[in-house]
Structure formats: C-alpha cells, structure tokens
Design a protein around this motif. Structure first.
Motif, PDB file in Angstrom:
ATOM      1  N   ALA A 245       0.817  -1.210   0.000  1.00 14.86           N
ATOM      2  CA  ALA A 245       0.000   0.000   0.000  1.00 14.86           C
ATOM      3  C   ALA A 245       0.850   1.259   0.000  1.00 14.86           C
ATOM      4  O   ALA A 245       0.514   2.247  -0.652  1.00 14.86           O
TER       5      ALA A 245
ATOM      6  N   GLN B 166      -6.905   5.394   3.644  1.00 21.51           N
ATOM      7  CA  GLN B 166      -6.524   3.994   3.858  1.00 21.51           C
ATOM      8  C   GLN B 166      -7.271   3.469   5.070  1.00 21.51           C
ATOM      9  O   GLN B 166      -7.301   4.106   6.122  1.00 21.51           O
TER      10      GLN B 166
ATOM     11  N   SER C 116      -7.189   0.242   7.358  1.00 15.48           N
ATOM     12  CA  SER C 116      -6.456  -0.981   7.674  1.00 15.48           C
ATOM     13  C   SER C 116      -7.021  -1.709   8.883  1.00 15.48           C
ATOM     14  O   SER C 116      -6.720  -2.879   9.100  1.00 15.48           O
TER      15      SER C 116
ATOM     16  N   THR D 104      -5.394  -4.392   2.890  1.00 11.94           N
ATOM     17  CA  THR D 104      -5.858  -3.082   3.294  1.00 11.94           C
ATOM     18  C   THR D 104      -6.760  -2.525   2.203  1.00 11.94           C
ATOM     19  O   THR D 104      -6.784  -3.044   1.077  1.00 11.94           O
TER      20      THR D 104
ATOM     21  N   LEU E 186      -7.889   0.960   0.095  1.00  9.33           N
ATOM     22  CA  LEU E 186      -7.645   2.346  -0.283  1.00  9.33           C
ATOM     23  C   LEU E 186      -8.906   2.892  -0.931  1.00  9.33           C
ATOM     24  O   LEU E 186      -9.543   2.205  -1.736  1.00  9.33           O
TER      25      LEU E 186
END
Length: 397
Positions: free
Chosen positions: A210, A223, A225, A238, A240
C-alpha cells in the motif's frame, strides 16, 4: 550550545540603559523582520502578528532577566517564560501552515538587530570591551535556545495535528465503508479536514504494497487498515479509497496499481463508496484474478460477477441446461460444450467459432450437427438459448 562556567557581570548602569532601550529595540526588530523575511510581510496584522510581537518583547525581556541575574550571567541558563513563548510560537507557525524556515530566519534577524542596538547601548553605558565578546556569546546562546524551543513546538504541533488528522481520516474511511447516512459522512469529512471528491474508488491490496501505491495516488486517498468490514484479518489486506479515479482517470489508476495484486472496484459517488468496496470484495471472494501483473479491474469482469452472484443457482442452471450432454464421455462432452459456448457467443458464425477453437469450419459444422441431435429444437427456443448463454457465459467448459 555548550554550557560555559564563565559568568558575565553587568554593571547597574548598563542594565538600566538596556532596559530603557528595550521598547525601541523590540519595535525595530519587528520592523526589520517584516522587511527581511517576506513571509511575515502580512503576518503582523492579525492574531499571529500579536503573538510574534509579544514573543519578541518576551524574548528581549528574558534576555534582560539573564543580564540582571544575581551572581552574573550564565549563557547556558534557561529562561522559562521566554522558552515557553518560543515553543508556543513554533506551534503557531505549524498551525498557520508555515515551515520553520521563516521563523528561524526571523530569529537570525532578531539576533543581529538586538546585538547591534543593545551592544551599542551597553558600550555607551560603560560595558568594557573585554566583556563585549562574552556579551555576544550570551546573545547568540540565548537565540539558540529560543530557536530550539520553537523547533520543538513546531515538531510537536505537526505530530499532534498529524495524529489527530490520521485518526479522523481512518474513522472517515471506516464510516464510508459502513455505508452510513450522508449527513454523518459529511460531518466526518469536516472533522478530518478532508475535501470531498466527486467519486471514490475502492481498492483492495496487500498492506505491504500500500505504501508504494499511496505515493502514486491522489493525496486525499484514504486507507482503511483496521478490520475493514467483511475482510478476513488473516488476509493482511488493506483498503484504499481513491478520489476521482473514474472515467478517463481510471487507466492511470490501473497503471499505478500494476504489480501490486490489487482488486479495483468501480468509481461511485463518494458517499456511496461502500458499493464499490462491496464489488471489489465479492470479486476477491470469487477468486477472480487478472492476467499477469495487471490489477483486477472489476469493471471488466461484470459478467462473471453477475453470473456468479449465486454460485449454487448457477450450478443448478448449468446442470439443467446441459442435461442433454449427460450421457457423453468426459472428452466428448468437453468438446461439445466448448463448441456450443462459442457458437452462442458468436451468434452461429461458423468461421469465427472455428478460429476461436482452432479447428476447421467443417469440424464446427459436424459438432453442431451432434448438438442439434442432442438438444433438438431447444437451440431454436429463445428461452432455452438464454439459459444456455447464462450457463456457459461466465467461464468456458
């Protein structure tokens, strides 16, 4: 600056003369900073100007506190109020969006102005030439302390505001994926100081890849996570959320994600990005993969996503639609299924079917004869043709 054990003693007359000059020195220092440090040209009109003027007076007052200290002056002795003022000034610079360059330049200007005026005053009031060098040491050691305190304030403010902003933006990403009402999303965006884009595109990719991707994407990219909904934590993926990467901007997004094992949802209105995330997540769960290092573009896999929305129903449809082939051996069935699929997708154009299957057109004609014997008039029934197209449309075989 290194501490020194040598103390400087200022005669009362020298101290009195410098105290009398303090307002004039402060005024001249501010005026010189405005001229020589362009970024401060308009800063003194508002609240920041009052803070800077107060800081100058406080700094000079702190210097005179050093000069009047009992037992002489120690250049390494810190002056609490002045250092606290410098620290706050550094934080204020960070809140104003300025780097430390301008403030450090202002300190240099201030040191020069203070040294020139106050040394002239001190010498005129009787300070010996021998004490003048130690006086210079005092001035610049003091400026070093103020500079260091301002740098610490600037750094702390950036770290604090950065942490707060990151927290709010992580929270914003979470509520976006949760599909919260627009008024909640708008409030969360305002708290995060995040300008809302026209669209957002959800991207799933390994967390270790990422950072490199973020460097190539819009700075507003969010982002997520911390346990994105529906995503198994063991996958170490993750999410985005990329602003305004639809339509003509999508190819650039796909290029930026090449080689990063990314799955890319569609561009959706920013408050509806949960739908983009849901589609990318479904593609991931279905095991759809791109060819080579390319990112998986879900916009190019819509038939698979539609047909495999209910895998059990698709399996039942395939079994019913292809029932006439049940009596064939595996190899024979495989050839006829491939031929029927190509025939349906090419609307019966024999030359194109032959080219796709790498066989002679006569072979296609022969196999279609077999299929007509097995299916009878079903191949002329629109409803049955629809069922066969759906059954064979997602994947060959």
């Amino acid at each position: 600056m290194a501490a020194t054990s040598e103390l400087i003693t200022f005669p009362p007359a020298v101290v009195a003369a410098m105290q009398a000059e303090l307002p004039a020195v402060a005024q001249h220092t501010v005026a010189t900073i405005v001229v020589e440090v362009p970024s401060y040209a308009d800063a003194f009109a508002g609240e920041m100007g009052r803070a800077i003027s107060s800081a100058v007076e406080l700094a000079l007052g702190g210097f005179l506190d050093l000069a009047t200290a009992t037992g002489g002056v120690d250049p390494s002795r810190p002056i609490g109020p002045a250092l606290e003022g410098a620290y706050k000034l550094g934080r204020g610079e960070a809140r104003s969006g300025r780097s430390m360059d301008s403030l450090l330049a202002a300190y240099r200007v201030g040191a020069r102005v203070a040294w020139r005026h106050m040394s002239d005053t001190a010498v005129a009031a009787g300070l010996t030439v021998g004490s003048l060098a130690r006086f210079a040491e005092l001035v610049f050691a003091y400026i070093d302390q103020l500079s260091a305190s301002s740098v610490a304030g600037h750094t702390d403010e950036l770290e604090t505001t950065g942490r707060v902003r990151r927290h709010h933006r992580e929270r914003l990403g979470a509520v976006l994926l949760a599909g919260r009402p627009v008024h909640e999303l708008t409030a969360a965006a305002e708290r995060a100081d995040w300008p809302t884009p026209r669209t957002l595109t959800a991207v799933l990719l390994p967390e270790v890849r990422a950072r490199g991707a973020l460097g190539l994407l819009d700075a507003r990219t969010l982002q997520v996570s911390d346990d994105p909904p529906g995503l198994d934590p063991s996958t170490e993926l993750t999410v985005l959320l990329v602003p305004d990467a639809g339509e003509g901007a999508r190819p650039a997004l796909l290029r930026a994600l090449q080689g990063r094992s990314a799955t890319v949802g569609p561009a959706k209105p920013w408050a509806s990005v949960a739908a983009s995330y849901g589609r990318a997540l479904r593609a991931l769960r279905l095991g759809l993969v791109a060819e080579g290092p390319a990112a998986l573009d879900t916009e190019q896999r819509l038939p698979d996503l539609v047909l495999r929305a209910d895998d059990e129903a698709l399996a039942d449809l395939r079994a019913a639609a292809l029932a006439p082939l049940d009596g064939l051996s595996g190899a024979a069935r495989e050839k006829l299924v491939a031929t029927l699929r190509s025939w349906l997708l090419h609307h019966g154009r024999r030359e194109q079917v032959a080219a796709e299957l790498f066989v002679h057109p006569q072979t296609v004609r022969y196999r279609m004869g077999q299929l007509r014997e097995l299916f009878g008039n079903r191949l002329d029934d629109p409803q049955r043709v629809l069922e066969l197209t759906l059954a064979l449309g997602a994947t060959p075989g």
